[in-house]
Write a protein that holds these residues in place. Structure first.
Motif, PDB file in Angstrom:
ATOM      1  N   TYR A   1      -1.808   8.305   6.862  1.00 15.27           N
ATOM      2  CA  TYR A   1      -0.681   8.419   5.939  1.00 15.27           C
ATOM      3  C   TYR A   1      -0.915   9.420   4.812  1.00 15.27           C
ATOM      4  N   GLY A   2      -2.118   9.777   4.517  1.00 25.71           N
ATOM      5  CA  GLY A   2      -2.411  10.517   3.301  1.00 25.71           C
ATOM      6  C   GLY A   2      -2.556  12.020   3.425  1.00 25.71           C
ATOM      7  N   LYS A   3      -1.805  12.665   4.285  1.00 29.72           N
ATOM      8  CA  LYS A   3      -1.895  14.128   4.412  1.00 29.72           C
ATOM      9  C   LYS A   3      -0.718  14.775   3.695  1.00 29.72           C
TER      10      LYS A   3
ATOM     11  N   GLU B   1       0.839  -1.205   0.000  1.00 31.74           N
ATOM     12  CA  GLU B   1       0.000   0.000   0.000  1.00 31.74           C
ATOM     13  C   GLU B   1       0.873   1.254   0.000  1.00 31.74           C
ATOM     14  N   GLY B   2       1.955   1.216   0.739  1.00 30.89           N
ATOM     15  CA  GLY B   2       2.872   2.348   0.794  1.00 30.89           C
ATOM     16  C   GLY B   2       3.544   2.612  -0.538  1.00 30.89           C
ATOM     17  N   GLU B   3       3.923   1.552  -1.227  1.00 33.11           N
ATOM     18  CA  GLU B   3       4.527   1.715  -2.552  1.00 33.11           C
ATOM     19  C   GLU B   3       3.529   2.356  -3.518  1.00 33.11           C
ATOM     20  N   GLU B   4       2.267   1.948  -3.413  1.00 32.48           N
ATOM     21  CA  GLU B   4       1.220   2.544  -4.260  1.00 32.48           C
ATOM     22  C   GLU B   4       1.020   4.023  -3.910  1.00 32.48           C
ATOM     23  N   ARG B   5       1.038   4.349  -2.620  1.00 35.85           N
ATOM     24  CA  ARG B   5       0.884   5.745  -2.209  1.00 35.85           C
ATOM     25  C   ARG B   5       2.059   6.583  -2.701  1.00 35.85           C
ATOM     26  N   ALA B   6       3.268   6.048  -2.669  1.00 32.93           N
ATOM     27  CA  ALA B   6       4.442   6.768  -3.171  1.00 32.93           C
ATOM     28  C   ALA B   6       4.277   7.068  -4.667  1.00 32.93           C
ATOM     29  N   LYS B   7       3.716   6.132  -5.404  1.00 32.44           N
ATOM     30  CA  LYS B   7       3.451   6.348  -6.835  1.00 32.44           C
ATOM     31  C   LYS B   7       2.392   7.432  -7.017  1.00 32.44           C
ATOM     32  N   LYS B   8       1.339   7.416  -6.178  1.00 29.12           N
ATOM     33  CA  LYS B   8       0.294   8.457  -6.251  1.00 29.12           C
ATOM     34  C   LYS B   8       0.884   9.830  -5.981  1.00 29.12           C
TER      35      LYS B   8
ATOM     36  N   LEU C   1       9.781   9.162  -1.215  1.00 27.98           N
ATOM     37  CA  LEU C   1      10.210  10.144  -2.223  1.00 27.98           C
ATOM     38  C   LEU C   1      10.997   9.499  -3.360  1.00 27.98           C
ATOM     39  N   GLY C   2      11.234   8.202  -3.263  1.00 24.76           N
ATOM     40  CA  GLY C   2      12.059   7.514  -4.254  1.00 24.76           C
ATOM     41  C   GLY C   2      11.529   7.578  -5.673  1.00 24.76           C
ATOM     42  N   VAL C   3      10.225   7.475  -5.834  1.00 23.11           N
ATOM     43  CA  VAL C   3       9.645   7.526  -7.186  1.00 23.11           C
ATOM     44  C   VAL C   3       9.885   8.904  -7.798  1.00 23.11           C
ATOM     45  N   ILE C   4       9.662   9.943  -7.020  1.00 26.22           N
ATOM     46  CA  ILE C   4       9.916  11.315  -7.501  1.00 26.22           C
ATOM     47  C   ILE C   4      11.394  11.476  -7.837  1.00 26.22           C
ATOM     48  N   SER C   5      12.245  10.996  -6.948  1.00 23.53           N
ATOM     49  CA  SER C   5      13.689  11.081  -7.153  1.00 23.53           C
ATOM     50  C   SER C   5      14.104  10.413  -8.459  1.00 23.53           C
ATOM     51  N   ASP C   6      13.590   9.217  -8.693  1.00 22.95           N
ATOM     52  CA  ASP C   6      13.927   8.482  -9.913  1.00 22.95           C
ATOM     53  C   ASP C   6      13.401   9.181 -11.158  1.00 22.95           C
ATOM     54  N   GLU C   7      12.150   9.620 -11.116  1.00 27.13           N
ATOM     55  CA  GLU C   7      11.532  10.235 -12.296  1.00 27.13           C
ATOM     56  C   GLU C   7      12.144  11.581 -12.639  1.00 27.13           C
ATOM     57  N   LYS C   8      12.462  12.374 -11.620  1.00 25.23           N
ATOM     58  CA  LYS C   8      12.958  13.728 -11.859  1.00 25.23           C
ATOM     59  C   LYS C   8      14.477  13.826 -11.763  1.00 25.23           C
ATOM     60  N   LYS C   9      15.118  12.707 -11.472  1.00 20.08           N
ATOM     61  CA  LYS C   9      16.584  12.668 -11.359  1.00 20.08           C
ATOM     62  C   LYS C   9      17.091  13.679 -10.336  1.00 20.08           C
TER      63      LYS C   9
ATOM     64  N   VAL D   1       2.434  33.136   3.054  1.00 23.37           N
ATOM     65  CA  VAL D   1       1.196  33.640   2.454  1.00 23.37           C
ATOM     66  C   VAL D   1       0.100  32.583   2.391  1.00 23.37           C
ATOM     67  N   ASP D   2       0.473  31.285   2.508  1.00 29.20           N
ATOM     68  CA  ASP D   2      -0.557  30.259   2.434  1.00 29.20           C
ATOM     69  C   ASP D   2      -0.029  28.943   2.996  1.00 29.20           C
ATOM     70  N   CYS D   3      -0.926  28.224   3.666  1.00 28.91           N
ATOM     71  CA  CYS D   3      -0.658  26.860   4.114  1.00 28.91           C
ATOM     72  C   CYS D   3      -1.928  26.064   3.854  1.00 28.91           C
ATOM     73  N   SER D   4      -1.849  25.116   2.927  1.00 28.56           N
ATOM     74  CA  SER D   4      -3.017  24.310   2.566  1.00 28.56           C
ATOM     75  C   SER D   4      -2.749  22.853   2.894  1.00 28.56           C
ATOM     76  N   LEU D   5      -3.774  22.188   3.432  1.00 25.58           N
ATOM     77  CA  LEU D   5      -3.692  20.778   3.786  1.00 25.58           C
ATOM     78  C   LEU D   5      -4.593  19.976   2.862  1.00 25.58           C
ATOM     79  N   PHE D   6      -4.058  18.880   2.324  1.00 26.29           N
ATOM     80  CA  PHE D   6      -4.810  17.999   1.421  1.00 26.29           C
ATOM     81  C   PHE D   6      -4.701  16.562   1.900  1.00 26.29           C
ATOM     82  N   ASN D   7      -5.689  15.784   1.543  1.00 22.65           N
ATOM     83  CA  ASN D   7      -5.624  14.336   1.738  1.00 22.65           C
ATOM     84  C   ASN D   7      -5.431  13.709   0.373  1.00 22.65           C
ATOM     85  N   TYR D   8      -4.540  12.754   0.292  1.00 26.99           N
ATOM     86  CA  TYR D   8      -4.322  12.077  -0.980  1.00 26.99           C
ATOM     87  C   TYR D   8      -4.324  10.585  -0.795  1.00 26.99           C
TER      88      TYR D   8
END
Length: 176
Positions: free
Chosen positions: A155-157, A59-66, A91-99, A169-176
């Motif tokens: 886990y999804g905040k 589930e965590g690996e899927e959330r990292a991809k999301k 953050l590994g997926v982001i790291s890999d994709e964005k180098k 100027v702004d602080c926004s909270l989201f659930n993902y």
């Protein structure tokens, strides 16, 4: 149904960012605008293997991809994570994709928030931490005790904090 909810959340997230950017544009600042965005997340779901440094669960690996998918259109400049496997993998997926290399930080460093705002001016950065450290870090960034520790099951905040010329100027909270 999950995909529809996920897409609605993404649309809300980007609509909020556009709104945030419009608010930034409407403010009168005497000097050139330097916009800094700091995105904070708790690590994704971890394996319950009894160790002090567990990997991500399926589930965590899927959330990292999301997370990587949600942040795909951002021009991310830096990634910060505590040195634990679960934050690094979040953050590994982001790291890999964005180098982009992941920089380790010490979650106990009380000067981290203040130093990041100065050091990373004009950049978009993503920080991964833990259920107790990320809300505390958000509170440091906004200068107010607003967010309490997350439960072990939360886990999804995702927080997006915007500074213009080092002014919040702004602080926004989201659930993902």
């Amino acid at each position: 149904m999950k995909n529809i909810i996920f897409l609605l959340i993404i649309n809300f997230c980007f609509a909020s960012l556009v709104h945030s950017q419009n608010n930034v544009n409407s403010k009168d600042f005497s000097k050139e605008k330097t916009i800094t965005k700091i995105i904070l997340v708790r690590h994704a779901e971890k394996e319950k293997d009894g160790t002090k440094n567990p990997a991500l669960s399926i589930e965590g690996e899927e959330r990292a991809k999301k997370l990587a998918f949600m942040l795909n259109d951002f021009s991310i400049d830096r990634l910060y994570a505590t040195p634990y496997l679960r934050t690094q993998k979040t953050l590994g997926v982001i790291s890999d994709e964005k180098k982009i290399e992941i920089t380790n930080y010490d979650a106990r460093d009380v000067e981290f928030a203040k130093n990041i705002v100065k050091k990373e001016q004009g950049k978009i950065i993503v920080i991964a931490g833990h259920s107790n450290t990320i809300p505390a870090l958000v509170n440091q960034f906004i200068g107010s005790y607003k967010y309490k520790e997350l439960s072990e099951e939360e886990y999804g905040k995702l927080w997006i904090i915007t500074f213009v010329n080092n002014e919040l100027v702004d602080c926004s909270l989201f659930n993902y």
